[in-house]
Design a protein around this motif. Structure first.
Motif, PDB file in Angstrom:
ATOM      1  N   THR A   1      75.322 -23.923 102.485  1.00 16.60           N
ATOM      2  CA  THR A   1      75.203 -25.446 103.062  1.00 16.60           C
ATOM      3  C   THR A   1      73.614 -25.482 103.429  1.00 16.60           C
ATOM      4  OG1 THR A   1      76.246 -25.085 104.938  1.00 16.60           O
ATOM      5  CG2 THR A   1      77.468 -26.392 103.115  1.00 16.60           C
ATOM      6  N   ARG A   2      73.349 -24.487 103.989  1.00 18.72           N
ATOM      7  CA  ARG A   2      71.894 -24.252 104.485  1.00 18.72           C
ATOM      8  C   ARG A   2      70.864 -24.380 103.296  1.00 18.72           C
ATOM      9  NH1 ARG A   2      67.931 -21.239 105.829  1.00 18.72           N
ATOM     10  NH2 ARG A   2      68.935 -19.438 105.276  1.00 18.72           N
ATOM     11  N   GLN A   3      71.094 -23.557 102.367  1.00 22.12           N
ATOM     12  CA  GLN A   3      70.161 -23.250 101.292  1.00 22.12           C
ATOM     13  C   GLN A   3      70.278 -24.566 100.297  1.00 22.12           C
ATOM     14  OE1 GLN A   3      71.263 -19.530  99.329  1.00 22.12           O
ATOM     15  NE2 GLN A   3      69.868 -18.552 100.637  1.00 22.12           N
ATOM     16  N   ALA A   4      71.412 -25.359 100.514  1.00 19.16           N
ATOM     17  CA  ALA A   4      71.555 -26.415  99.440  1.00 19.16           C
ATOM     18  C   ALA A   4      70.724 -27.665 100.067  1.00 19.16           C
ATOM     19  CB  ALA A   4      73.052 -26.845  98.984  1.00 19.16           C
ATOM     20  N   PHE A   5      70.678 -27.807 101.438  1.00 16.70           N
ATOM     21  CA  PHE A   5      70.267 -29.162 101.974  1.00 16.70           C
ATOM     22  C   PHE A   5      69.086 -28.918 102.870  1.00 16.70           C
ATOM     23  CE2 PHE A   5      74.807 -29.966 101.603  1.00 16.70           C
ATOM     24  CZ  PHE A   5      74.837 -31.152 100.923  1.00 16.70           C
ATOM     25  N   TYR A   6      68.793 -27.817 103.376  1.00 19.23           N
ATOM     26  CA  TYR A   6      67.545 -27.499 104.204  1.00 19.23           C
ATOM     27  C   TYR A   6      66.302 -28.056 103.529  1.00 19.23           C
ATOM     28  CZ  TYR A   6      64.448 -25.645 107.999  1.00 19.23           C
ATOM     29  OH  TYR A   6      63.660 -25.436 108.833  1.00 19.23           O
ATOM     30  N   PRO A   7      66.020 -27.391 102.224  1.00 18.46           N
ATOM     31  CA  PRO A   7      64.846 -27.650 101.546  1.00 18.46           C
ATOM     32  C   PRO A   7      64.494 -29.175 101.341  1.00 18.46           C
ATOM     33  CG  PRO A   7      65.916 -25.639 100.523  1.00 18.46           C
ATOM     34  CD  PRO A   7      66.836 -26.277 101.620  1.00 18.46           C
ATOM     35  N   ASN A   8      65.692 -29.776 100.870  1.00 18.57           N
ATOM     36  CA  ASN A   8      65.646 -31.141 100.753  1.00 18.57           C
ATOM     37  C   ASN A   8      65.015 -32.040 101.799  1.00 18.57           C
ATOM     38  OD1 ASN A   8      67.314 -30.103  98.817  1.00 18.57           O
ATOM     39  ND2 ASN A   8      67.620 -32.283  97.935  1.00 18.57           N
TER      40      ASN A   8
ATOM     41  N   PRO B   1      68.919 -26.105  96.310  1.00 21.07           N
ATOM     42  CA  PRO B   1      68.311 -27.502  96.480  1.00 21.07           C
ATOM     43  C   PRO B   1      68.082 -28.309  95.486  1.00 21.07           C
ATOM     44  CG  PRO B   1      66.910 -25.800  97.206  1.00 21.07           C
ATOM     45  CD  PRO B   1      68.018 -25.021  96.667  1.00 21.07           C
ATOM     46  N   ILE B   2      67.518 -27.871  94.234  1.00 14.43           N
ATOM     47  CA  ILE B   2      67.417 -28.569  92.949  1.00 14.43           C
ATOM     48  C   ILE B   2      68.865 -29.110  92.376  1.00 14.43           C
ATOM     49  CG2 ILE B   2      66.848 -28.666  90.577  1.00 14.43           C
ATOM     50  CD1 ILE B   2      64.824 -26.592  91.500  1.00 14.43           C
ATOM     51  N   ALA B   3      69.924 -28.261  92.507  1.00 14.54           N
ATOM     52  CA  ALA B   3      71.122 -28.625  92.168  1.00 14.54           C
ATOM     53  C   ALA B   3      71.568 -30.038  93.251  1.00 14.54           C
ATOM     54  CB  ALA B   3      72.054 -27.561  92.174  1.00 14.54           C
ATOM     55  N   THR B   4      71.384 -29.777  94.611  1.00 10.82           N
ATOM     56  CA  THR B   4      71.766 -31.007  95.438  1.00 10.82           C
ATOM     57  C   THR B   4      70.885 -32.005  94.870  1.00 10.82           C
ATOM     58  OG1 THR B   4      71.730 -29.033  96.948  1.00 10.82           O
ATOM     59  CG2 THR B   4      71.806 -31.348  97.914  1.00 10.82           C
ATOM     60  N   GLY B   5      69.706 -31.953  94.815  1.00  9.45           N
ATOM     61  CA  GLY B   5      68.872 -33.219  94.470  1.00  9.45           C
ATOM     62  C   GLY B   5      69.475 -33.851  93.205  1.00  9.45           C
ATOM     63  N   ILE B   6      69.854 -33.160  92.025  1.00  7.71           N
ATOM     64  CA  ILE B   6      70.350 -33.925  90.862  1.00  7.71           C
ATOM     65  C   ILE B   6      71.595 -34.115  91.131  1.00  7.71           C
ATOM     66  CG2 ILE B   6      71.188 -33.143  88.602  1.00  7.71           C
ATOM     67  CD1 ILE B   6      68.946 -30.900  88.538  1.00  7.71           C
ATOM     68  N   THR B   7      72.699 -33.734  91.894  1.00  9.81           N
ATOM     69  CA  THR B   7      74.056 -34.138  92.238  1.00  9.81           C
ATOM     70  C   THR B   7      73.683 -35.490  92.629  1.00  9.81           C
ATOM     71  OG1 THR B   7      74.507 -31.919  92.794  1.00  9.81           O
ATOM     72  CG2 THR B   7      76.007 -33.524  93.117  1.00  9.81           C
TER      73      THR B   7
END
Lengths: 268, 254
Positions: A98-105, B14-20
Motif C-alpha cells: 500500500t505504501r508503494q502504491a499510494f505514497y508517490p501519488n 503508483p502508476i497502476a494506482t493512478g490509472i485505477t
C-alpha cells in the motif's frame, strides 16, 4: 579591556538581540507616521499607523465578526485535515504494498500548485463556509499524511523486533511504539498543515467573497481604502501567531504525555 | 537479481494506482450520470486538453514565464540576502526576528496589497510570487552558511585563505544542500503565488482562465487548465531538481 567592562559589553550585546528588532520596528512606525504626515500619499496605497489603529478601534465589532468567521473556519479545516491526514498516513503504511502504491501519488500532489483548484470547490459546494473548509482540508491534509507516513516508516527496526519477540500484536505495536515514535514527524506535518489551512481559508475567502478577513482585504483594496486592509492584515498576523502557538502547546502537551522530549522542525 | 522486480514495483505500483483511480473516476461519472458541469469524465478532459491546446499553451506560457521570473528573482534575492545577513551581525539581529515572525503569518493574504501598490500588470504578480518564495530560500541558505563545518573553516583560515576564498570554497559548498532543498519549495511557491495573483487580477494566464470559467460552469476548461498548470509546476520542479544534481556534482568534483 578589564573584566567588568567586557562583562558589561557582553550583556549589552545580549540585550542587542532583543532590543535591536524592537528599536527597528519602533523606528519603522515613527518614520512611517511622520513621512505620511508631511508627505501625504494616496489613502488607497498606504495609511499611517494612527489611521490603522483608529480603524481597529472604531471598526472593532465588524472586524471581530470577520476575524471570528476566519478563525472558526481555519480551526475546522485544520482539525478535519489532521484527522484525515493522520488516518491516511497510517492506512498507507499498513503494508509495503500500500505504501508503494499510494505514497508517490501523494507526494506528487504535494508538488503541483493545489491552490488552483479553489474555484472547483466553489462550483461543487457553493460560496459558503463548506466550500472554504473543504478547500482548506484539501490544501492541508497532504502534508500531514506524508509526515505521518514518514514518521511511521522511520520507527527504529530494533524496537519493532523487540515488540515482536515480546509477542505484541500489530495494533499494540502501533499504539505503543510506532505512533509515539512518529510524533515528531506528525507535529512537523501539523505545523505545515496549519499554514496550509490558513492559506486555504484565505484564498477561499478571496475567491468566494462572502465573509472573513480575506474578504475584508479584497473589499478594502478594491474600494481604495487601505486602512481596513492593513487592520485586517494585522488581525490575520495575530491569528497566525496564536494558531501556531496552539500547535506548539499541543506538541508540548503530547511530549509530556509520552514523557519523551522531542523537537519537530518548524515551518518549511 | 533482486533489483529489477523492485524497480518495476516501485515505478509500476503508483502508476497502476493512478490509472485505477482514473478508471474508477471514468466509470463513476459515465455510469452514475454525473452532469458534466460537476465532474467531467477523464477522457473528456483529455479531449478538451488536445482540442484547445493552442489556447491553453498561450495561457500557460504567460503564467509559466511569470513563475520562472519570480522563481529566479526569489532565489537570487534570497541567496544575496542570506549572505548579507550572515556577514553583518547587526543586520541579522535587526531583521532575523521579523523574518521568522513573518514565516508564521499567512503571506498569501498580502496579495491584494501588491496590486494596490504596483498596479494590475505582471509586475505586481511577479513581485507577489517573488515575495512568497523568497523567505524559504533566505532562511535555509542562512542556516546552511552558518552550519558550515567549523573545522573546515578553521582549516582554511590556518591555510591563510582570505574571507572570500573561505566563502567560495567552504561555506557555499556546505550551504548547497540547504539552498537546493529550499529552491524546490520556492519553485512550488512561485507557481502558487502567480496563480493566486491571477485569481485577483489578470486578463490572461491559467489562474485567470480557471477563475473566469467558474461562473460559466465550464468545468471542462477548468480541469484542462488545472492539468496544464500541473505540467507547468512539474516542469519547473523537474528543472530545479536537475539543476540541483548538476550543482552537487559540480561542487563534489571541485
Amino acid at each position: 579591556m578589564s573584566g567588568t567592562a567586557r562583562k558589561r559589553l557582553s550583556r549589552l550585546l545580549g540585550a542587542r538581540r532583543v532590543v535591536a528588532p524592537l528599536v527597528f520596528l519602533l523606528a519603522l512606525f515613527i518614520v512611517w507616521e511622520t513621512w505620511l504626515h508631511y508627505l501625504p500619499m494616496s489613502r488607497a496605497v498606504i495609511a499611517p499607523p494612527s489611521a490603522i489603529f483608529a480603524t481597529l478601534v472604531n471598526g472593532f465589532p465588524i472586524l471581530m465578526k470577520h476575524t471570528l468567521s476566519t478563525l472558526i473556519e481555519i480551526v475546522q479545516g485544520f482539525l478535519l485535515a489532521a484527522v484525515v491526514g493522520i488516518a491516511i498516513g497510517a492506512l498507507i503504511t499498513i503494508s509495503t504494498w500500500t505504501r508503494q502504491a499510494f505514497y508517490p501519488n501523494i507526494v506528487f500532489f504535494q508538488l503541483i500548485p493545489k491552490v488552483a483548484v479553489a474555484p472547483l470547490f466553489v462550483l461543487w459546494l457553493g460560496v459558503g463556509t463548506p466550500s472554504r473548509v473543504a478547500f482548506a482540508v484539501f490544501m492541508a491534509f497532504f502534508a500531514i499524511a506524508i509526515a505521518t507516513a514518514t514518521g511511521l516508516e522511520n520507527t527504529k527496526l530494533e524496537t519493532i523486533r523487540l515488540c515482536r519477540s515480546l509477542t505484541a500484536s500489530h495494533w499494540q505495536t502501533f499504539t505503543k511504539v510506532r505512533f509515539p515514535f512518529a510524533m515528531p514527524h506528525i507535529f512537523a506535518g501539523l505545523k505545515v498543515g496549519m499554514a496550509m489551512a490558513m492559506i486555504g481559508i484565505i484564498v477561499g475567502e478571496f475567491v468566494t467573497g462572502q465573509e472573513g478577513l480575506g474578504y475584508v482585504i479584497m473589499f478594502a483594496s478594491s474600494a481604495g481604502e487601505s486602512a481596513p486592509l492593513y487592520a485586517a492584515l494585522l488581525l490575520l498576523a495575530a491569528l497566525g501567531l496564536a494558531l501556531y502557538s496552539c500547535v506548539l502547546l499541543a506538541e508540548l502537551a503530547v511530549q509530556r504525555w509520552y514523557g519523551a522530549p522531542f523537537v519537530s522542525e518548524g515551518f518549511a | 537479481m533482486k533489483t529489477a522486480p523492485n524497480i518495476a514495483r516501485v515505478l509500476g505500483l503508483p502508476i497502476a494506482t493512478g490509472i485505477t483511480m482514473c478508471v474508477v473516476w471514468h466509470v463513476a461519472v459515465t455510469s452514475g450520470g454525473v452532469p458534466q458541469y460537476l465532474l467531467p469524465a477523464p477522457t473528456e478532459v483529455a479531449r478538451k486538453l488536445i482540442t484547445s491546446l493552442p489556447e491553453l499553451l498561450g495561457h500557460a506560457a504567460i503564467s509559466g514565464l511569470e513563475a520562472v521570473a519570480s522563481f529566479l528573482l526569489a532565489t537570487a534575492l534570497g541567496f544575496a540576502g542570506a549572505v548579507a545577513l550572515v556577514y553583518a551581525p547587526l543586520l541579522r539581529e535587526i531583521f532575523y526576528p521579523s523574518i521568522v515572525g513573518f514565516q508564521l503569518i499567512p503571506k498569501v493574504a498580502l496579495a491584494p496589497l501588491f496590486i494596490v501598490w504596483l498596479g494590475t500588470d505582471s509586475v505586481s504578480r511577479i513581485a507577489f510570487a517573488t515575495f512568497l518564495s523568497f523567505f524559504p530560500v533566505l532562511i535555509s541558505t542562512m542556516t546552511g552558511l552558518q552550519n558550515a563545518d567549523p573545522n573546515a573553516v578553521r582549516l582554511s583560515r590556518s591555510l591563510t585563505a582570505s574571507e572570500w576564498q573561505t566563502f567560495v570554497s567552504v561555506r557555499i559548498p556546505f550551504s548547497l544542500p540547504y539552498f537546493f532543498s529550499a529552491t524546490k519549495v520556492a519553485a512550488t511557491l512561485a507557481v502558487t503565488g502567480i496563480v493566486v495573483a491571477e485569481f485577483i487580477t489578470a486578463n490572461a494566464g491559467l489562474g485567470f482562465l480557471i477563475l473566469s470559467s467558474t461562473p460559466r460552469m465550464e468545468t471542462l476548461t477548468i480541469f484542462a487548465a488545472i492539468l496544464m498548470l500541473c505540467f507547468v509546476g512539474l516542469l519547473l520542479y523537474g528543472a530545479v531538481s536537475l539543476l540541483e544534481r548538476a550543482g552537487r556534482r559540480w561542487f563534489k568534483g571541485a
